[in-house]
Design a protein around this motif. Structure first.
Motif, PDB file in Angstrom:
ATOM      1  N   LEU A 297     -19.936 -29.932  37.521  1.00  0.00           N
ATOM      2  CA  LEU A 297     -19.845 -31.255  38.134  1.00  0.00           C
ATOM      3  C   LEU A 297     -20.656 -31.319  39.421  1.00  0.00           C
ATOM      4  O   LEU A 297     -20.798 -30.321  40.139  1.00  0.00           O
ATOM      5  N   GLY A 298     -21.169 -32.484  39.717  1.00  0.00           N
ATOM      6  CA  GLY A 298     -21.862 -32.691  40.969  1.00  0.00           C
ATOM      7  C   GLY A 298     -20.897 -32.968  42.103  1.00  0.00           C
ATOM      8  O   GLY A 298     -19.676 -33.038  41.906  1.00  0.00           O
ATOM      9  N   PRO A 299     -21.398 -33.155  43.325  1.00  0.00           N
ATOM     10  CA  PRO A 299     -20.531 -33.417  44.475  1.00  0.00           C
ATOM     11  C   PRO A 299     -19.672 -34.662  44.323  1.00  0.00           C
ATOM     12  O   PRO A 299     -18.598 -34.761  44.924  1.00  0.00           O
ATOM     13  N   ASP A 300     -20.134 -35.616  43.507  1.00  0.00           N
ATOM     14  CA  ASP A 300     -19.385 -36.855  43.302  1.00  0.00           C
ATOM     15  C   ASP A 300     -18.382 -36.756  42.157  1.00  0.00           C
ATOM     16  O   ASP A 300     -17.727 -37.737  41.808  1.00  0.00           O
ATOM     17  N   GLY A 301     -18.245 -35.552  41.560  1.00  0.00           N
ATOM     18  CA  GLY A 301     -17.317 -35.375  40.457  1.00  0.00           C
ATOM     19  C   GLY A 301     -17.863 -35.803  39.115  1.00  0.00           C
ATOM     20  O   GLY A 301     -17.183 -35.686  38.101  1.00  0.00           O
ATOM     21  N   GLU A 302     -19.100 -36.288  39.074  1.00  0.00           N
ATOM     22  CA  GLU A 302     -19.731 -36.692  37.818  1.00  0.00           C
ATOM     23  C   GLU A 302     -20.420 -35.481  37.183  1.00  0.00           C
ATOM     24  O   GLU A 302     -20.817 -34.539  37.868  1.00  0.00           O
ATOM     25  N   PRO A 303     -20.577 -35.479  35.862  1.00  0.00           N
ATOM     26  CA  PRO A 303     -21.168 -34.311  35.190  1.00  0.00           C
ATOM     27  C   PRO A 303     -22.617 -34.066  35.602  1.00  0.00           C
ATOM     28  O   PRO A 303     -23.391 -35.009  35.797  1.00  0.00           O
ATOM     29  N   ARG A 304     -22.965 -32.804  35.706  1.00  0.00           N
ATOM     30  CA  ARG A 304     -24.368 -32.421  35.829  1.00  0.00           C
ATOM     31  C   ARG A 304     -24.941 -32.406  34.414  1.00  0.00           C
ATOM     32  O   ARG A 304     -24.658 -31.497  33.629  1.00  0.00           O
ATOM     33  N   GLN A 305     -25.708 -33.423  34.075  1.00  0.00           N
ATOM     34  CA  GLN A 305     -26.177 -33.554  32.695  1.00  0.00           C
ATOM     35  C   GLN A 305     -27.438 -34.403  32.645  1.00  0.00           C
ATOM     36  O   GLN A 305     -27.753 -35.143  33.569  1.00  0.00           O
ATOM     37  N   ARG A 306     -28.122 -34.269  31.542  1.00  0.00           N
ATOM     38  CA  ARG A 306     -29.246 -35.142  31.242  1.00  0.00           C
ATOM     39  C   ARG A 306     -29.167 -35.504  29.771  1.00  0.00           C
ATOM     40  O   ARG A 306     -29.111 -34.615  28.914  1.00  0.00           O
ATOM     41  N   LEU A 307     -29.086 -36.793  29.471  1.00  0.00           N
ATOM     42  CA  LEU A 307     -28.985 -37.285  28.102  1.00  0.00           C
ATOM     43  C   LEU A 307     -27.763 -36.725  27.377  1.00  0.00           C
ATOM     44  O   LEU A 307     -27.773 -36.547  26.162  1.00  0.00           O
ATOM     45  N   GLY A 308     -26.692 -36.429  28.130  1.00  0.00           N
ATOM     46  CA  GLY A 308     -25.474 -35.898  27.534  1.00  0.00           C
ATOM     47  C   GLY A 308     -25.478 -34.398  27.345  1.00  0.00           C
ATOM     48  O   GLY A 308     -24.537 -33.843  26.764  1.00  0.00           O
ATOM     49  N   ILE A 309     -26.486 -33.723  27.850  1.00  0.00           N
ATOM     50  CA  ILE A 309     -26.595 -32.267  27.719  1.00  0.00           C
ATOM     51  C   ILE A 309     -26.381 -31.657  29.100  1.00  0.00           C
ATOM     52  O   ILE A 309     -27.074 -32.005  30.057  1.00  0.00           O
ATOM     53  N   SER A 310     -25.417 -30.765  29.219  1.00  0.00           N
ATOM     54  CA  SER A 310     -25.123 -30.159  30.512  1.00  0.00           C
ATOM     55  C   SER A 310     -26.345 -29.397  31.025  1.00  0.00           C
ATOM     56  O   SER A 310     -26.986 -28.641  30.292  1.00  0.00           O
ATOM     57  N   THR A 311     -26.666 -29.609  32.294  1.00  0.00           N
ATOM     58  CA  THR A 311     -27.744 -28.850  32.924  1.00  0.00           C
ATOM     59  C   THR A 311     -27.203 -27.628  33.650  1.00  0.00           C
ATOM     60  O   THR A 311     -27.967 -26.888  34.264  1.00  0.00           O
ATOM     61  N   ALA A 312     -25.881 -27.422  33.575  1.00  0.00           N
ATOM     62  CA  ALA A 312     -25.252 -26.297  34.271  1.00  0.00           C
ATOM     63  C   ALA A 312     -24.725 -25.236  33.314  1.00  0.00           C
ATOM     64  O   ALA A 312     -24.811 -24.036  33.603  1.00  0.00           O
ATOM     65  N   LEU A 313     -24.155 -25.654  32.173  1.00  0.00           N
ATOM     66  CA  LEU A 313     -23.530 -24.720  31.232  1.00  0.00           C
ATOM     67  C   LEU A 313     -24.109 -24.948  29.839  1.00  0.00           C
ATOM     68  O   LEU A 313     -23.798 -25.946  29.188  1.00  0.00           O
ATOM     69  N   PRO A 314     -24.951 -24.038  29.351  1.00  0.00           N
ATOM     70  CA  PRO A 314     -25.484 -24.186  27.992  1.00  0.00           C
ATOM     71  C   PRO A 314     -24.351 -24.237  26.969  1.00  0.00           C
ATOM     72  O   PRO A 314     -23.397 -23.464  27.038  1.00  0.00           O
ATOM     73  N   GLY A 315     -24.450 -25.167  26.029  1.00  0.00           N
ATOM     74  CA  GLY A 315     -23.420 -25.338  25.008  1.00  0.00           C
ATOM     75  C   GLY A 315     -22.383 -26.375  25.351  1.00  0.00           C
ATOM     76  O   GLY A 315     -21.518 -26.688  24.525  1.00  0.00           O
ATOM     77  N   LEU A 316     -22.452 -26.967  26.559  1.00  0.00           N
ATOM     78  CA  LEU A 316     -21.534 -28.027  26.962  1.00  0.00           C
ATOM     79  C   LEU A 316     -22.257 -29.368  26.861  1.00  0.00           C
ATOM     80  O   LEU A 316     -23.402 -29.505  27.329  1.00  0.00           O
TER      81      LEU A 316
END
Length: 357
Positions: A297-316
């Motif tokens: 999650l980012g500082p605002d509590g929103e997901p770290r993602q691009r186009l629905g693909i997590s940019t932090a955890l592969p497979g999420l």
């Protein structure tokens, strides 16, 4: 005793986005399960106010594999939408696990370990998070709130107008929910709709066709969100039946946001103080990712993602996020296309063992 083999995918959340993802996973023979916190796969629909209807007609409200019942031009109600989701899960025999309220997701051994509130656990190679927003209502800090005796509720707590009969009410927020709730309350109470931005009304059926039809025919809803820049902070309000008439009658009336709560009311921008019984905050929601590790999650509590693909955890992965892919993302009509795109990426991840570029 040998632990069961991990699933290929877990979908967290049994609303429209989660069920659409499960349907695409099923089509592609991915071994998966859907974890739904409630007693049935109906998403947050049963918790919304009783008069809520979709802005989108039934022909644009279907999920992949099952048409929304009834005339294609009708606007489904809250209860009809919840019933459709339950029937959808049953019709497709989706593997829904009920009363599975997920409280923790951990990345582990190249996959994920998921824990529910009741202690049940699951292991999966991939996870699709589709938990929506209703559990994270946004409540802005209101000056004077610590000393006021005014009842202050979020729109999430509003069901129907009768308990507010005869009251003086201020609804905060110039979005669709705020405008609809204010107009409905105006039948039984004296209501003001207060906001920081002017109310922007758009017709529901310009030139005799639903607004969604025009967006579909023009191709606007298929254009990637990046082509428009950032998602607008305030969307136009759809002029559903009765809303314009209520505004013309002046109940609700429209005013700039009050500057503070007083002991028994509000102080308006011009300095006047008025007694108020109830303030209802139609101030939206944030995405519910309380079960995710902080890195996701980012500082605002929103997901770290691009186009629905997590940019932090592969497979999420994520589905149902506003602005995820197009201007329609986050709505029922975009659940199928957005889930399809995410599941395609997920399958490539399963086949290659890593997140494809």
């Amino acid at each position: 005793m040998t632990a069961p083999a991990p699933l290929d995918a877990l979908v967290i959340g049994g609303g429209s986005a989660g069920l659409a993802a499960a349907a695409w996973l099923q089509r592609l023979d991915v071994h998966a399960a859907v974890l739904e916190s409630g007693s049935s796969p109906s998403g947050a629909w049963p918790t919304y106010y009783s008069s809520l209807t979709l802005f989108t007609p039934a022909r644009h409200s279907s999920l992949p594999g099952m048409r929304f019942p009834g005339p294609p031009d009708h606007y489904p109600s809250r209860d009809a939408m919840a019933a459709y989701l339950r029937a959808y899960a049953e019709h497709l025999a989706l593997p829904v696990v009920r009363h599975a309220d997920v409280i923790r997701l951990q990345a582990m051994n190249g996959g994920f370990h998921v824990t529910a509130r009741d202690g049940r656990t699951w292991a999966a190679r991939t996870v699709v998070a589709a938990t929506g927003t209703v559990r994270r209502p946004r409540r802005p800090a209101l000056p004077g709130a610590e000393h006021t005796g005014v009842q202050t509720l979020h729109a999430r707590d509003y069901r129907h107008p009768e308990p507010f009969a005869g009251q003086r009410i201020v609804v905060v927020g110039a979005g669709n929910s705020g405008a609809q709730i204010a107009a409905e309350l105006g039948r039984v109470a004296r209501v003001t709709l207060a906001s920081r931005r002017p109310l922007r009304l758009v017709p529901q059926r310009p030139l005799g066709h639903d607004l969604t039809d025009w967006l579909t025919w023009s191709g606007v809803e298929r254009v990637p969100i990046g082509a428009f820049g950032r998602v607008p902070a305030a969307s136009p309000v759809v002029a559903v039946p009765g809303l314009r008439a209520a505004l013309r009658r002046g109940n609700p009336d429209l005013r700039p946001m009050f500057t503070a709560l007083t002991q028994d009311g509000v102080r308006w921008a011009d300095g006047t103080v008025e007694p108020v019984d109830t303030v209802i905050l139609a101030t939206g929601y944030g995405w519910n990712g309380s079960y995710l590790p902080p890195a996701a999650l980012g500082p605002d509590g929103e997901p770290r993602q691009r186009l629905g693909i997590s940019t932090a955890l592969p497979g999420l992965y994520f589905v149902g996020l506003p602005g995820q892919r197009t201007v329609a993302s986050g709505t029922v009509r975009a659940a199928g296309p957005d889930a399809r795109a995410v599941v395609r990426h997920l399958v490539r991840h399963l086949e290659t063992g890593h997140a494809p570029t």
